[in-house]
Design an enzyme around this catalytic site. Structure first.
Site, PDB file in Angstrom:
ATOM      1  CG  PHE A 251      -9.174  -8.228  -9.524  1.00  0.00           C
ATOM      2  CD1 PHE A 251      -9.505  -7.159  -8.713  1.00  0.00           C
ATOM      3  CD2 PHE A 251      -8.062  -8.124 -10.340  1.00  0.00           C
ATOM      4  CE1 PHE A 251      -8.745  -6.002  -8.713  1.00  0.00           C
ATOM      5  CE2 PHE A 251      -7.290  -6.976 -10.350  1.00  0.00           C
ATOM      6  CZ  PHE A 251      -7.633  -5.918  -9.535  1.00  0.00           C
ATOM      7  N   GLY A 478      -4.639  -6.927  -1.900  1.00  0.00           N
ATOM      8  CA  GLY A 478      -4.529  -5.524  -2.272  1.00  0.00           C
ATOM      9  C   GLY A 478      -5.361  -4.536  -1.469  1.00  0.00           C
ATOM     10  N   PRO A 643     -10.327   4.172   6.616  1.00  0.00           N
ATOM     11  CG  PRO A 643     -10.977   6.064   7.780  1.00  0.00           C
ATOM     12  CD  PRO A 643     -10.168   4.821   7.913  1.00  0.00           C
ATOM     13  CE  LYS A 644      -4.359   8.849   3.908  1.00  0.00           C
ATOM     14  NZ  LYS A 644      -2.933   9.111   3.911  1.00  0.00           N
ATOM     15  CD  GLN A 649     -11.863  -3.294  -0.739  1.00  0.00           C
ATOM     16  OE1 GLN A 649     -12.055  -2.815   0.370  1.00  0.00           O
ATOM     17  NE2 GLN A 649     -11.887  -4.579  -0.977  1.00  0.00           N
ATOM     18  CD  GLU A 716     -16.689  -9.632  -3.755  1.00  0.00           C
ATOM     19  OE1 GLU A 716     -16.699  -9.697  -4.991  1.00  0.00           O
ATOM     20  OE2 GLU A 716     -15.749 -10.061  -3.060  1.00  0.00           O
TER      21      GLU A 716
END
Ligand code: MOS
Length: 749
Positions: A251, A478, A643-644, A649, A716
């Site tokens: 992050f 991630g 897409p997944k 996210q 973001e």
């Protein structure tokens, strides 16, 4: 990339390519590497927030079983990159001025690392660390942001460059607010928030020779880390290997190098054995940055029929006494709405605390809380629907840079989100909708972030069985970078995804920047594309030797893989088996390395990704409990290549936004300048029960001006605008405007 990329009928969302490795525990994180002769480091932190170290009594620690060294400024080997004059701090290329760990006896913040104990086991190191006794000459510290806000200063960057994003900004008339028909003015505060990824920051440092270093490190950029430590240790970049194959969330706190990394590297050199160092959860609050506490004031003026006249937006953000940390808190205020008169003032407040660092949606997520709350306050003041108000002030071009958008599909987001959240149920008058004994409210918040892109290089190899293997130094913290890159390669070539491998997370691989600023797919994706097309060109050239009439004039776009053949899409008769092609050319494998860079379009267009977040909340009128019942997130992020993982996210960003709105709060006891929240027991983040159904909608229209993949980035905008959406929903439910996050029950009753 042609449009067919998105329309392909057989376009199947791919599962995470490394999912199996992760869920079975086979994925190796930075603290999981086992090296011969391994030793373990434990850091001792300062007990004061400002002053000097008077003495360190390390005798008991040194005598403790298994202890190899107790290292502090008193006995540490010299770090060549540190400059001797503390008034002229070393500024290694590739990173900001770091705290020089074990450099001298100065204390800049509480829990600043001052000693590393190295022992043959973690337990022994921990025990010995508990025996270290430190005496201080304490000075009066200043850690209370609210009490010192008036001391905010203009950042050096802005002083040097009036065009810098943190410089004072005026568009139109600076006095326009005063004479606006309708005015609102409000102050907003967000607390210090901690990244707190699941994986603790960890590094294993191994000097393979006096000038050759390997670090297994939790970072967001392997190459940036390599450059930083090459400069710090004055050894050639190629002598440093940075391995960061798996990262368990970051992050933003892996975007730069921190003192604990230097501590481990220094200790490894000093004890001449590999040193493994993993921070404790408590140290994650004090040693690897945080989202800085920020005060904002928004003055907004509008006409009675909802045209924005003026926005004045000021902010002060916390920084440390030894580094100026800045972020783009006010940038979206300058470009989001068609306000003719806009002024922004950005200041930072140095305190005796550790340096902050960008945290997901850095700056913008903070600024959006101010701007999007104020938009809601104004809509309320003129009794207008908040979406209508935003549409009235929609910008068809960037009013800040005075350039057209490369693409902007925010209207589509408003439309679709409105339907999905059930916006028509919303009442204009706050506090007028109930479900049983619960008050019901609807709110929204807009987000935007630059569609950033940097240079990236990918190496690709194709063998005669049709296996495609790629390498790039980029990390994956991630979001599923490997998955996205495999999907791009498969869609570009027609090679099935299971025959494609994307290796990442090592400085040994071709160059890439940070995984940060939502720039990975936009930067590395085009390099994957370029590498695939270069391979196709090689195949065409090979095939043309045999069949010039069919392949001689073929272009990469004409060529597709079909099982073990390559075929020209236009004339399916032009078909050749891959193995024959390789045999005819005496090749076992072909390879290419391709760099892709931002184009000059960047000076002709403004490139932003946009998001729209809707929240529906229940608030209990007696207990003040807020339950987020539904969230809808809509994003204009250009092409959605995976897409997944993209949906995941977005869900992750919305979850972070719930934490920001309702829970996250790093509380400091200013008597000691020390956090009293230091674990997940005290520092609350959303748990499963706090997270409702989150619905995701992607416009999914390519932005081919931004980059050849058409992606504008997602990381973001997934969180920017979520916190104000929830705050606005709480206001709509209760009529109470909470302007200081988090919105805890005590603020509602
Ligand atoms: Mo992010 S704050 O770009 O890791």
């Amino acid at each position: 990339m042609n449009e067919a990329f998105f329309d392909k009928k057989d376009y199947k969302p791919l599962d995470r390519v490394d999912g199996h490795l992760k869920v079975t525990g086979a994925a190796k994180y930075s603290a999981e590497y086992v090296l011969p002769n391994m030793t373990y480091g434990v850091l001792v932190g300062s007990q004061i927030a400002k002053g000097t170290i008077k003495s360190i009594d390390s005798k008991a620690a040194e005598r403790a079983p298994g202890v190899l060294a107790v290292i502090s400024h008193l006995n540490a080997i010299k770090v060549p990159g540190y400059q001797a004059d503390p008034s002229k701090p070393a500024k290694p290329a590739g990173g900001p001025q770091p705290l020089r760990v074990f450099f001298d006896n100065k204390i800049y913040s509480n829990d600043q690392p001052i000693v590393i104990v190295v022992a043959t086991s973690l337990e022994k190191a921990k025990h010995a660390a508990s025996l270290v006794k430190v005496q201080y000459d304490k000075e009066v510290h200043t850690t209370d942001f609210d009490a010192n806000m008036q001391n905010g200063v203009l950042p050096e960057a802005a002083k040097k460059n009036p065009k810098s994003g943190s410089a004072d900004y005026d568009r139109g008339q600076t006095t326009a607010f005063e004479t606006a028909p309708v005015k609102i003015e409000a102050e907003y505060i967000i607390p210090n928030e901690m990244h707190n990824p699941m994986e603790l920051q960890a590094v294993t440092a191994h000097w393979e020779a006096d000038d050759r270093l390997t670090i297994y490190d939790k970072v967001q950029g392997t190459k940036t880390t390599q450059r930083f430590f090459a400069s710090e240790w004055k050894i050639p970049e190629q002598n440093i290997k940075v391995i960061s194959t798996f990262v368990g969330g970051a992050f933003g706190n892996g975007l730069r190098s921190w003192p604990h990394e230097t501590a481990a590297i220094l200790a490894a050199k000093q004890v001449k054995r590999p040193v493994k160092l993993m921070l404790t959860r408590e140290q994650m609050f004090t040693m690897v940055g945080y989202r800085p506490r920020t005060w904002q004031k928004v003055q907004m003026g509008a006409t009675k029929d909802g045209k924005l006249v003026a926005i004045n937006h000021n902010s002060v953000g916390q920084t440390s006494s030894y580094e100026e940390f800045t972020e783009a808190t006010l940038s979206q205020t300058r470009m989001m709405y068609a306000a003719p008169n806009v002024s922004t003032r950005y200041r930072i407040l140095p305190l005796n605390v550790a340096t902050p660092i960008w945290m997901r949606g850095p700056g913008e997520a903070t600024g959006a809380f101010g701007l999007e709350s104020a938009m809601d306050e104004m809509a309320h003041a003129i009794e207008m629907d908040p979406i209508e108000f935003r549409l009235l002030n929609y910008t068809e071009s960037d009013p800040d840079r005075n350039l057209p958008w490369s693409t902007k599909y925010l209207r589509e987001c408003y439309e679709e989100g409105k339907k999905r959240i059930g916006w028509n149920n919303r009442k204009l008058k706050p506090g007028s909708l109930r479900d049983g004994e619960w008050l019901v409210g609807y709110g929204m918040g807009t987000g935007t972030f630059g569609a950033n892109r940097g240079p990236a290089t990918v190496k690709a190899e194709l063998d005669m069985e049709g296996n495609l293997v790629m390498h790039c130094a980029i990390t994956d913290i991630g979001p599923g970078t490997g998955t996205a890159m495999v999907q791009i390669a498969s869609n570009t070539t027609g090679i099935p995804t299971e025959k494609i491998t994307f290796h990442l997370g090592s400085s040994e691989f071709p160059n890439a920047g940070l995984q940060g600023g939502s720039s990975t797919v936009n930067s590395v994706g085009p390099a994957v594309l370029a590498a695939c097309n270069a391979l196709k060109e090689q195949l065409i050239a090979m095939a043309a030797k045999k069949d010039a009439s069919a392949f001689g004039s073929a272009k990469p776009d004409d060529l597709v893989f079909e099982k073990d053949h390559i075929v020209l899409s236009e004339k399916s008769s032009a078909k050749v088996a891959l193995s024959d092609l390789f045999k005819q050319n005496n090749n076992r494998k072909i390879e290419t390395t391709q760099e892709s860079k931002p184009s000059e379009n960047r000076s002709k267009y403004s490139m932003n990704a946009f998001s729209m977040h809707f929240a529906m909340v229940h608030v209990h009128p007696f207990t003040g409990q807020v339950r987020v019942k539904k969230i809808v997130c809509c994003a204009d992020a250009g092409t959605i290549v995976s897409p997944k993982t993209a949906e995941s996210q977005m869900i992750g960003g919305a979850t972070g936004g719930i934490g920001m709105a309702l829970m996250e709060d790093a509380v400091m006891d200013h008597r000691f300048g020390r956090y009293i929240t230091k674990d997940f027991g005290d520092y609350h983040v959303p748990s499963h029960a706090d997270v409702p159904q989150i619905e995701i909608y992607f416009v999914n229209k390519p932005d081919l001006l931004a980059d050849p993949v058409g992606s504008k980035g997602l990381g973001e905008i997934a969180i920017i605008g979520v916190a104000p959406a929830i705050a606005n929903a709480v206001f709509n439910a209760t009529g109470k405007r909470v302007r200081e996050l988090p919105i805890t029950p005590d603020k509602l009753i």
